[in-house]
Design a protein around this motif. Sequence first.
Motif, PDB file in Angstrom:
ATOM      1  N   PRO A 100       0.800  -1.226   0.000  1.00  0.00           N
ATOM      2  CA  PRO A 100       0.000   0.000   0.000  1.00  0.00           C
ATOM      3  C   PRO A 100       0.830   1.272   0.000  1.00  0.00           C
ATOM      4  N   LYS A 101       1.923   1.294   0.748  1.00  0.00           N
ATOM      5  CA  LYS A 101       2.737   2.503   0.810  1.00  0.00           C
ATOM      6  C   LYS A 101       3.312   2.871  -0.558  1.00  0.00           C
ATOM      7  N   LEU A 102       3.691   1.848  -1.316  1.00  0.00           N
ATOM      8  CA  LEU A 102       4.227   2.088  -2.654  1.00  0.00           C
ATOM      9  C   LEU A 102       3.110   2.548  -3.601  1.00  0.00           C
ATOM     10  N   ALA A 103       1.934   1.983  -3.468  1.00  0.00           N
ATOM     11  CA  ALA A 103       0.798   2.413  -4.291  1.00  0.00           C
ATOM     12  C   ALA A 103       0.506   3.898  -4.031  1.00  0.00           C
ATOM     13  N   ALA A 104       0.533   4.283  -2.769  1.00  0.00           N
ATOM     14  CA  ALA A 104       0.272   5.685  -2.423  1.00  0.00           C
ATOM     15  C   ALA A 104       1.362   6.595  -2.995  1.00  0.00           C
ATOM     16  N   ALA A 105       2.607   6.155  -2.911  1.00  0.00           N
ATOM     17  CA  ALA A 105       3.719   6.967  -3.431  1.00  0.00           C
ATOM     18  C   ALA A 105       3.628   7.106  -4.952  1.00  0.00           C
ATOM     19  N   LEU A 106       3.228   6.051  -5.636  1.00  0.00           N
ATOM     20  CA  LEU A 106       3.065   6.131  -7.092  1.00  0.00           C
ATOM     21  C   LEU A 106       1.932   7.086  -7.446  1.00  0.00           C
ATOM     22  N   GLN A 147      -6.659   0.169  -7.469  1.00  0.00           N
ATOM     23  CA  GLN A 147      -7.556   0.677  -8.513  1.00  0.00           C
ATOM     24  C   GLN A 147      -8.520   1.733  -7.971  1.00  0.00           C
ATOM     25  N   ASN A 148      -9.127   1.448  -6.822  1.00  0.00           N
ATOM     26  CA  ASN A 148     -10.227   2.296  -6.349  1.00  0.00           C
ATOM     27  C   ASN A 148      -9.746   3.461  -5.501  1.00  0.00           C
ATOM     28  N   GLN A 149      -8.833   3.164  -4.588  1.00  0.00           N
ATOM     29  CA  GLN A 149      -8.379   4.217  -3.683  1.00  0.00           C
ATOM     30  C   GLN A 149      -7.323   5.102  -4.339  1.00  0.00           C
ATOM     31  N   HIS A 150      -6.393   4.475  -5.065  1.00  0.00           N
ATOM     32  CA  HIS A 150      -5.273   5.236  -5.633  1.00  0.00           C
ATOM     33  C   HIS A 150      -5.434   5.544  -7.123  1.00  0.00           C
ATOM     34  N   ARG A 151      -6.512   5.013  -7.730  1.00  0.00           N
ATOM     35  CA  ARG A 151      -6.779   5.282  -9.155  1.00  0.00           C
ATOM     36  C   ARG A 151      -5.612   4.859 -10.035  1.00  0.00           C
ATOM     37  N   LEU A 152      -4.959   3.750  -9.667  1.00  0.00           N
ATOM     38  CA  LEU A 152      -3.862   3.219 -10.463  1.00  0.00           C
ATOM     39  C   LEU A 152      -4.410   2.154 -11.413  1.00  0.00           C
ATOM     40  N   ALA A 153      -4.038   2.238 -12.677  1.00  0.00           N
ATOM     41  CA  ALA A 153      -4.418   1.206 -13.632  1.00  0.00           C
ATOM     42  C   ALA A 153      -3.469   0.026 -13.464  1.00  0.00           C
ATOM     43  N   ILE A 154      -4.007  -1.136 -13.149  1.00  0.00           N
ATOM     44  CA  ILE A 154      -3.175  -2.328 -12.973  1.00  0.00           C
ATOM     45  C   ILE A 154      -3.295  -3.182 -14.235  1.00  0.00           C
ATOM     46  N   ALA A 155      -2.146  -3.415 -14.889  1.00  0.00           N
ATOM     47  CA  ALA A 155      -2.169  -4.136 -16.165  1.00  0.00           C
ATOM     48  C   ALA A 155      -2.102  -5.644 -15.972  1.00  0.00           C
TER      49      ALA A 155
END
Length: 220
Positions: A100-106, A147-155
């Motif tokens: 999670p910490k890395l997802a937030a940083a990205l 995807q939902n909290q950080h709005r990151l597209a996961i391929a």
Amino acid sequence: MMDSIADRLLATRAKIAAAGPQQVTLVAVAKTYPASDVEQALAAGQIVFGENRVQEAMAKYPPLRAHHANLELHLIGPLQTNKVKEAVATFDVIQTLDRPKLAAALATEFARTPKRPRLFVQVNTGAEPQKAGILPEAADAFIAECQNQHRLAIAGLMCIPPADEPPAPHFALLAEIAARNGLALLSMGMSADYETAVALGATHVRIGSAIFGARAPAPG
Ligand SMILES: *Cc1c(COP(=O)(O)O)cnc(C)c1O
């Protein structure tokens, strides 16, 4: 080995094609090898490369990219949050999103810059304490959080099976987690086991020593 990097690339591509019907991206893992080896691979038509250290990639690739604009670089090693800015600037794909910490940083970095490396979530399929990756039982919730909290597209997903176990069950588990999360891409398979990985649905294989030769032992 007497044969050249170009010969080994050709042989590897042929084995990948024979192992499964799907399109597979061969990521040539050039960690520890000099830029001159990457140049040889580029001359043989290889454009996708993998590195496991941000620092090494930052030193090696800018001169190569100057002459090969289509070069595609994948981060396949652990990413510390204090290197996220450099990693986003340096890599086209980050395969090792695993906490999670890395997802937030990205997500924070993506708010600052238009550069958007494609992201894979790394799964620690063998639940090895020393290995990076989200645990299999936590993967669904982590993917949803990205995807939902950080709005990151996961391929897609990536895994490195335990060295001392047959890899096939780990590849099958990764494929299962990807399927139930609707993720299309699977980065799995290295020099020793990529044919098995392709047979189980790999879309990306990460191959170093079979192309560039044996690596010197890692320092430290
Ligand atoms: C080094 C490395 C590879 C390539 O390993 P080879 O056995 O040389 O093919 C693949 N994936 C990761 C994550 C690596 O660190």
